[in-house]
Write a protein that holds these residues in place. Structure first.
Motif, PDB file in Angstrom:
ATOM      1  N   GLN A  56     -17.072   2.309   1.032  1.00 36.64           N
ATOM      2  CA  GLN A  56     -17.177   1.290   2.084  1.00 36.64           C
ATOM      3  C   GLN A  56     -16.145   0.180   1.865  1.00 36.64           C
ATOM      4  O   GLN A  56     -15.487  -0.259   2.805  1.00 36.64           O
ATOM      5  CB  GLN A  56     -18.590   0.716   2.102  1.00 36.64           C
ATOM      6  CG  GLN A  56     -18.854  -0.196   3.259  1.00 36.64           C
ATOM      7  CD  GLN A  56     -20.310  -0.648   3.297  1.00 36.64           C
ATOM      8  OE1 GLN A  56     -21.033  -0.537   2.318  1.00 36.64           O
ATOM      9  NE2 GLN A  56     -20.722  -1.157   4.443  1.00 36.64           N
ATOM     10  N   ILE A  57     -15.966  -0.247   0.613  1.00 32.25           N
ATOM     11  CA  ILE A  57     -14.978  -1.293   0.306  1.00 32.25           C
ATOM     12  C   ILE A  57     -13.566  -0.789   0.576  1.00 32.25           C
ATOM     13  O   ILE A  57     -12.745  -1.495   1.169  1.00 32.25           O
ATOM     14  CB  ILE A  57     -15.121  -1.761  -1.157  1.00 32.25           C
ATOM     15  CG1 ILE A  57     -16.438  -2.515  -1.331  1.00 32.25           C
ATOM     16  CG2 ILE A  57     -13.943  -2.619  -1.587  1.00 32.25           C
ATOM     17  CD1 ILE A  57     -16.806  -2.802  -2.772  1.00 32.25           C
ATOM     18  N   VAL A  58     -13.273   0.439   0.170  1.00 27.78           N
ATOM     19  CA  VAL A  58     -11.938   1.020   0.393  1.00 27.78           C
ATOM     20  C   VAL A  58     -11.669   1.149   1.889  1.00 27.78           C
ATOM     21  O   VAL A  58     -10.571   0.843   2.360  1.00 27.78           O
ATOM     22  CB  VAL A  58     -11.798   2.386  -0.318  1.00 27.78           C
ATOM     23  CG1 VAL A  58     -10.540   3.109   0.113  1.00 27.78           C
ATOM     24  CG2 VAL A  58     -11.809   2.197  -1.828  1.00 27.78           C
ATOM     25  N   SER A  59     -12.664   1.579   2.631  1.00 28.88           N
ATOM     26  CA  SER A  59     -12.513   1.712   4.081  1.00 28.88           C
ATOM     27  C   SER A  59     -12.224   0.353   4.721  1.00 28.88           C
ATOM     28  O   SER A  59     -11.337   0.225   5.565  1.00 28.88           O
ATOM     29  CB  SER A  59     -13.788   2.322   4.659  1.00 28.88           C
ATOM     30  OG  SER A  59     -13.710   2.379   6.053  1.00 28.88           O
ATOM     31  N   TRP A  60     -12.960  -0.657   4.304  1.00 20.18           N
ATOM     32  CA  TRP A  60     -12.749  -2.006   4.819  1.00 20.18           C
ATOM     33  C   TRP A  60     -11.351  -2.498   4.451  1.00 20.18           C
ATOM     34  O   TRP A  60     -10.626  -3.041   5.289  1.00 20.18           O
ATOM     35  CB  TRP A  60     -13.808  -2.956   4.257  1.00 20.18           C
ATOM     36  CG  TRP A  60     -13.487  -4.391   4.493  1.00 20.18           C
ATOM     37  CD1 TRP A  60     -13.680  -5.111   5.630  1.00 20.18           C
ATOM     38  CD2 TRP A  60     -12.862  -5.281   3.561  1.00 20.18           C
ATOM     39  NE1 TRP A  60     -13.219  -6.395   5.463  1.00 20.18           N
ATOM     40  CE2 TRP A  60     -12.718  -6.521   4.198  1.00 20.18           C
ATOM     41  CE3 TRP A  60     -12.411  -5.146   2.259  1.00 20.18           C
ATOM     42  CZ2 TRP A  60     -12.141  -7.615   3.563  1.00 20.18           C
ATOM     43  CZ3 TRP A  60     -11.848  -6.238   1.628  1.00 20.18           C
ATOM     44  CH2 TRP A  60     -11.713  -7.460   2.295  1.00 20.18           C
ATOM     45  N   ALA A  61     -10.956  -2.285   3.187  1.00 22.08           N
ATOM     46  CA  ALA A  61      -9.650  -2.749   2.724  1.00 22.08           C
ATOM     47  C   ALA A  61      -8.521  -2.012   3.445  1.00 22.08           C
ATOM     48  O   ALA A  61      -7.496  -2.613   3.778  1.00 22.08           O
ATOM     49  CB  ALA A  61      -9.529  -2.553   1.215  1.00 22.08           C
ATOM     50  N   ALA A  62      -8.711  -0.725   3.729  1.00 24.13           N
ATOM     51  CA  ALA A  62      -7.687   0.049   4.433  1.00 24.13           C
ATOM     52  C   ALA A  62      -7.499  -0.457   5.857  1.00 24.13           C
ATOM     53  O   ALA A  62      -6.394  -0.412   6.392  1.00 24.13           O
ATOM     54  CB  ALA A  62      -8.063   1.525   4.441  1.00 24.13           C
ATOM     55  N   SER A  63      -8.567  -0.952   6.442  1.00 23.68           N
ATOM     56  CA  SER A  63      -8.483  -1.452   7.827  1.00 23.68           C
ATOM     57  C   SER A  63      -7.750  -2.782   7.911  1.00 23.68           C
ATOM     58  O   SER A  63      -7.422  -3.234   8.998  1.00 23.68           O
ATOM     59  CB  SER A  63      -9.879  -1.578   8.427  1.00 23.68           C
ATOM     60  OG  SER A  63     -10.581  -2.653   7.814  1.00 23.68           O
ATOM     61  N   ASN A  64      -7.478  -3.407   6.775  1.00 28.06           N
ATOM     62  CA  ASN A  64      -6.800  -4.703   6.768  1.00 28.06           C
ATOM     63  C   ASN A  64      -5.290  -4.595   6.912  1.00 28.06           C
ATOM     64  O   ASN A  64      -4.598  -5.597   6.891  1.00 28.06           O
ATOM     65  CB  ASN A  64      -7.120  -5.475   5.480  1.00 28.06           C
ATOM     66  CG  ASN A  64      -8.529  -5.990   5.481  1.00 28.06           C
ATOM     67  OD1 ASN A  64      -9.151  -6.151   6.534  1.00 28.06           O
ATOM     68  ND2 ASN A  64      -9.059  -6.248   4.293  1.00 28.06           N
ATOM     69  N   GLY A  65      -4.768  -3.390   6.989  1.00 27.40           N
ATOM     70  CA  GLY A  65      -3.327  -3.254   7.196  1.00 27.40           C
ATOM     71  C   GLY A  65      -2.615  -2.736   5.972  1.00 27.40           C
ATOM     72  O   GLY A  65      -3.005  -1.729   5.400  1.00 27.40           O
ATOM     73  N   ARG A  67      -1.376  -1.451   2.795  1.00 27.27           N
ATOM     74  CA  ARG A  67      -2.151  -1.026   1.630  1.00 27.27           C
ATOM     75  C   ARG A  67      -1.381  -1.182   0.327  1.00 27.27           C
ATOM     76  O   ARG A  67      -1.974  -1.151  -0.741  1.00 27.27           O
ATOM     77  CB  ARG A  67      -2.565   0.437   1.789  1.00 27.27           C
ATOM     78  CG  ARG A  67      -3.460   0.645   2.969  1.00 27.27           C
ATOM     79  CD  ARG A  67      -3.783   2.088   3.157  1.00 27.27           C
ATOM     80  NE  ARG A  67      -4.533   2.254   4.401  1.00 27.27           N
ATOM     81  CZ  ARG A  67      -4.821   3.416   4.929  1.00 27.27           C
ATOM     82  NH1 ARG A  67      -4.432   4.521   4.349  1.00 27.27           N
ATOM     83  NH2 ARG A  67      -5.503   3.478   6.040  1.00 27.27           N
ATOM     84  N   SER A  68      -0.070  -1.339   0.390  1.00 31.06           N
ATOM     85  CA  SER A  68       0.741  -1.362  -0.825  1.00 31.06           C
ATOM     86  C   SER A  68       0.461  -2.573  -1.712  1.00 31.06           C
ATOM     87  O   SER A  68       0.641  -2.507  -2.919  1.00 31.06           O
ATOM     88  CB  SER A  68       2.225  -1.307  -0.483  1.00 31.06           C
ATOM     89  OG  SER A  68       2.594  -2.463   0.229  1.00 31.06           O
ATOM     90  N   GLU A  69       0.025  -3.667  -1.119  1.00 33.47           N
ATOM     91  CA  GLU A  69      -0.265  -4.866  -1.910  1.00 33.47           C
ATOM     92  C   GLU A  69      -1.701  -5.321  -1.729  1.00 33.47           C
ATOM     93  O   GLU A  69      -2.037  -6.475  -1.980  1.00 33.47           O
ATOM     94  CB  GLU A  69       0.701  -5.990  -1.520  1.00 33.47           C
ATOM     95  CG  GLU A  69       2.134  -5.676  -1.881  1.00 33.47           C
ATOM     96  CD  GLU A  69       3.084  -6.802  -1.532  1.00 33.47           C
ATOM     97  OE1 GLU A  69       2.607  -7.928  -1.265  1.00 33.47           O
ATOM     98  OE2 GLU A  69       4.290  -6.557  -1.541  1.00 33.47           O
ATOM     99  N   ASN A  70      -2.547  -4.422  -1.309  1.00 32.08           N
ATOM    100  CA  ASN A  70      -3.952  -4.748  -1.056  1.00 32.08           C
ATOM    101  C   ASN A  70      -4.754  -4.421  -2.318  1.00 32.08           C
ATOM    102  O   ASN A  70      -5.042  -3.267  -2.611  1.00 32.08           O
ATOM    103  CB  ASN A  70      -4.434  -3.912   0.141  1.00 32.08           C
ATOM    104  CG  ASN A  70      -5.826  -4.264   0.575  1.00 32.08           C
ATOM    105  OD1 ASN A  70      -6.646  -4.679  -0.232  1.00 32.08           O
ATOM    106  ND2 ASN A  70      -6.102  -4.074   1.854  1.00 32.08           N
ATOM    107  N   GLY A  71      -5.122  -5.457  -3.068  1.00 39.98           N
ATOM    108  CA  GLY A  71      -5.823  -5.283  -4.338  1.00 39.98           C
ATOM    109  C   GLY A  71      -7.151  -4.561  -4.192  1.00 39.98           C
ATOM    110  O   GLY A  71      -7.483  -3.702  -5.007  1.00 39.98           O
ATOM    111  N   ASP A  72      -7.920  -4.901  -3.151  1.00 40.72           N
ATOM    112  CA  ASP A  72      -9.209  -4.242  -2.947  1.00 40.72           C
ATOM    113  C   ASP A  72      -9.020  -2.748  -2.711  1.00 40.72           C
ATOM    114  O   ASP A  72      -9.768  -1.927  -3.234  1.00 40.72           O
ATOM    115  CB  ASP A  72      -9.950  -4.852  -1.747  1.00 40.72           C
ATOM    116  CG  ASP A  72     -10.492  -6.238  -2.033  1.00 40.72           C
ATOM    117  OD1 ASP A  72     -10.826  -6.503  -3.209  1.00 40.72           O
ATOM    118  OD2 ASP A  72     -10.577  -7.045  -1.090  1.00 40.72           O
ATOM    119  N   TYR A  73      -8.003  -2.408  -1.941  1.00 45.05           N
ATOM    120  CA  TYR A  73      -7.742  -1.001  -1.644  1.00 45.05           C
ATOM    121  C   TYR A  73      -7.281  -0.260  -2.905  1.00 45.05           C
ATOM    122  O   TYR A  73      -7.818   0.795  -3.245  1.00 45.05           O
ATOM    123  CB  TYR A  73      -6.680  -0.875  -0.548  1.00 45.05           C
ATOM    124  CG  TYR A  73      -6.330   0.551  -0.230  1.00 45.05           C
ATOM    125  CD1 TYR A  73      -7.151   1.321   0.583  1.00 45.05           C
ATOM    126  CD2 TYR A  73      -5.192   1.149  -0.762  1.00 45.05           C
ATOM    127  CE1 TYR A  73      -6.851   2.644   0.866  1.00 45.05           C
ATOM    128  CE2 TYR A  73      -4.874   2.470  -0.488  1.00 45.05           C
ATOM    129  CZ  TYR A  73      -5.711   3.207   0.330  1.00 45.05           C
ATOM    130  OH  TYR A  73      -5.418   4.517   0.594  1.00 45.05           O
TER     131      TYR A  73
END
Length: 183
Positions: A56-65, A67-73
């Motif tokens: 669920q967290i990865v899915s949410w983080a992926a939806s933020n745009g 992904r290369s610098e998205n720590g949660d993702y």
């Protein structure tokens, strides 16, 4: 090249077994009833609670745009790989597990799997150990694996016997004070 088509690491597919949890070739994975239940509970927890929460967290983080610098993702994907690796390990171990109930041991005066042994070494120090499966061993709590040198030295001995333990420092004599099994 797009990161989606690049394998991040060759080690992600491997399931390294910690040194203390390796089984000798051709042996069974003996485990107590409690140890088997604990491994099953851990697997169920990973499958039904922890993994879905991370997904669920990865899915949410992926939806933020981006992904290369998205720590949660990035952390979430790494944590998913760790969870999946542990689930594969637990599944394999449970498949080959040979559940042994120490309470049903017919020779309660002799040391076998599941026995709690109270002994004194040649230095005069008293120790109490319980012989358990490889996946249950916690030496600091007195639970030793059935394949450990101490357990192998104690196996088949009886109360009052003296056994020889080979250590890196040389030979040690262990005097068995008592042998017991859970009721």
């Amino acid at each position: 090249m797009n990161k989606a088509f690049v394998k991040e690491s060759d080690q992600d597919d491997e399931d390294p077994v910690p040194e203390g949890q390796r089984l000798p070739a051709g042996t069974k994975n003996y485990i107590t009833v409690q140890g088997y239940q604990r491994l099953r509970a851990e697997l169920a927890h990973l499958m039904t609670e922890e993994r879905p929460a991370v997904v669920q967290i990865v899915s949410w983080a992926a939806s933020n745009g981006d992904r290369s610098e998205n720590g949660d993702y990035l952390y979430g994907k790494k944590r998913l790989r760790e969870i999946d690796r542990r689930m594969r390990f637990l599944t394999k171990r449970l498949e080959i597990a040979e559940v042994v109930d120490p309470a049903s041991q017919p020779n309660k005066d002799q040391v076998f799997f599941g026995a709690t042994v109270h002994y004194v070494d040649s230095a005069g120090e008293e120790h109490t150990v319980t012989i358990v499966g490889v996946d249950e061993a916690e030496p600091l709590l007195g639970k030793i694996s059935w394949i450990s040198p101490v357990a192998r030295a104690l196996t088949k001995a009886r109360e009052g016997d003296t056994v020889t333990l080979r250590t890196p420092a040389g030979l040690d004599e262990l005097d068995i004070l008592s042998v017991s099994y859970p009721s």
